[in-house]
Write an enzyme that holds these catalytic residues in place. Structure first.
Site: not given
Ligand code: OSB
Ligand code: MG
Length: 374
Positions: A135, A161, A163, A188, A213, A238, A262, A290
């Site tokens: 991510s 992925k 953001k 995401d 996402e 999510d 999660k 994560g």
């Molecule tokens: O939406 O998946 C998410 C990190 C913090 C809060 C929300 C998210 C995330 C990540 C990080 O996408 C994923 C990772 O731990 O590498």
């Molecule tokens: Mg997410």
């Protein structure tokens, strides 16, 4: 298992690079750990709450209070035989799922040690390796993002992925897709869009994404269902999925075609397994999300990802992507094929580096058992 002691700790852990999402930037993680002692063994749990209540309503500080004054005393007053006993023990407390998961997961961790079995086996896992994606946070420029993608693909990761948020979306996706026409790509939004953005979101279909996402509200099913009807790209939920009922409702309403599980968000291993099973029955594939976890949460995510319906690469990646030094041994590493090999030793499969944890601890408090439960 008689509970002999519960200690909460907060560790200050700087990320090797800042992580930016549509709701903010994280530079330093405040890692909340629970250490649960029972009959000579120690189970560890990690709270995945953020520093601020931006992803969910919980934060490091709210979780600390709830663990210290509510959940900790409840657990100390019982002798759970299984991690699966925790939802019943904690049932009077509403919400606070990340806090609950901290202790429940520590009990599963203990249970695996007591049984002398790998954690993934007592969860019902079936894999000896899991597929990994990454991510990638919002970057300050596209060349910078390109550099990071090059590096992660070279490391073997199977899915990228990105953001995204309004202003960091179509242009970025377009450039990335043109540069890498065949790679497995998703995005995401962490709830950054509204229904009035539907026409804009439909244009994402041009980028052949594995999924988009949580585009809309963090607590929504209905409008995601309306949006999914207009999109060819599968929606993955999510934030919206808090439990098994949510997964069933989302399936029923066709709010999504994929679910991110999660551990913290759903309240621990029991509910994570229930969501997994519900999704599997409805033909919805899942993957493990994560929350920038330290090694303890990471080890638990790895064990969870071995369940059968975790068929898509997760956001579970190597320790070194987050930390200069992780608090477990060995650190989590990823093979050149983009996989994590599942340890088959008893318990969580990674030793806890207690001395390092002591050194990184900035706050520590023991739960004063048996005094506070009414
Ligand atoms: O939406 O998946 C998410 C990190 C913090 C809060 C929300 C998210 C995330 C990540 C990080 O996408 C994923 C990772 O731990 O590498
Ligand atoms: Mg997410």
């Amino acid at each position: 298992m008689k509970i002999d002691g519960i200690i909460l700790r907060e560790l200050q852990l700087p990320l090797v690079r800042p992580f930016e999402t549509s709701f903010g930037v994280t530079r330093d993680r405040r890692i909340l750990l629970a250490e649960v002692r029972s009959e000579g063994l120690t189970g560890w749990g990690e709270c995945t709450a953020g520093e601020h209540p931006y992803f969910s309503g919980e934060s490091t500080d709210t979780a600390w209070q709830i663990l210290l004054h509510e959940l900790g005393p409840m657990l100390a007053a019982e002798s759970p035989e299984h991690g699966g006993d925790c939802p019943r023990i904690f049932r009077r407390v509403r919400g606070n799922r990340m806090a609950k998961a901290t202790l429940e997961n520590a009990i599963w961790d203990l249970e695996a040690q007591r049984e002398g079995l790998p954690l993934f086996q007592i969860l019902g896992g079936v894999r000896d390796r899991i597929a990994c994606g990454v991510s990638l946070g919002i970057q300050s420029s596209i060349p910078e993002l390109f550099g990071i993608i090059e590096k992660e693909l070279a490391a073997g990761y199977q899915r990228i992925k990105l953001k995204c948020k309004p202003g960091w979306d179509v242009e970025v996706l377009d450039k990335v897709r043109s540069r890498w026409p065949a790679m497995t790509l998703s995005c995401d939004a962490n709830s950054a869009y509204r229904l009035r953005d539907a026409d804009h979101l439909v244009t994402f279909d041009a980028f052949d994404l594995l999924m988009i996402e949580q585009p809309l509200w963090h607590d929504d099913f209905y409008y995601h269902s309306m949006l999914q009807k207009r999109l060819n790209t599968p929606i993955c939920l999510d934030e919206s999925i808090r439990n098994r009922r949510d997964a069933l409702a989302a399936a029923e309403m066709e709010s999504c075609k994929i679910i991110n599980i999660k551990l913290g968000r759903v309240g621990g291993f029991s509910e994570a397994i229930a969501v997994h099973n519900a999704a599997q029955e409805r033909g919805i594939p899942v993957w493990c999300g994560g929350m920038l976890e330290s090694g303890i949460g990471r080890a638990h995510n790895i064990a969870l990802s071995t369940l059968e319906n975790f068929t898509l690469p997760g956001d579970v990646s190597a320790s070194a992507r987050y930390w200069k030094e992780d608090i477990i041994e060995p650190e989590v590493t990823v093979t050149p094929q983009g996989e994590i090999e599942i340890p088959d030793t008893p318990g969580r499969g990674y030793e806890v580096r207690f001395d390092l944890i002591e050194r990184l601890t900035v706050r520590k408090e023991a739960i004063r058992a048996f005094e506070l439960v009414g």
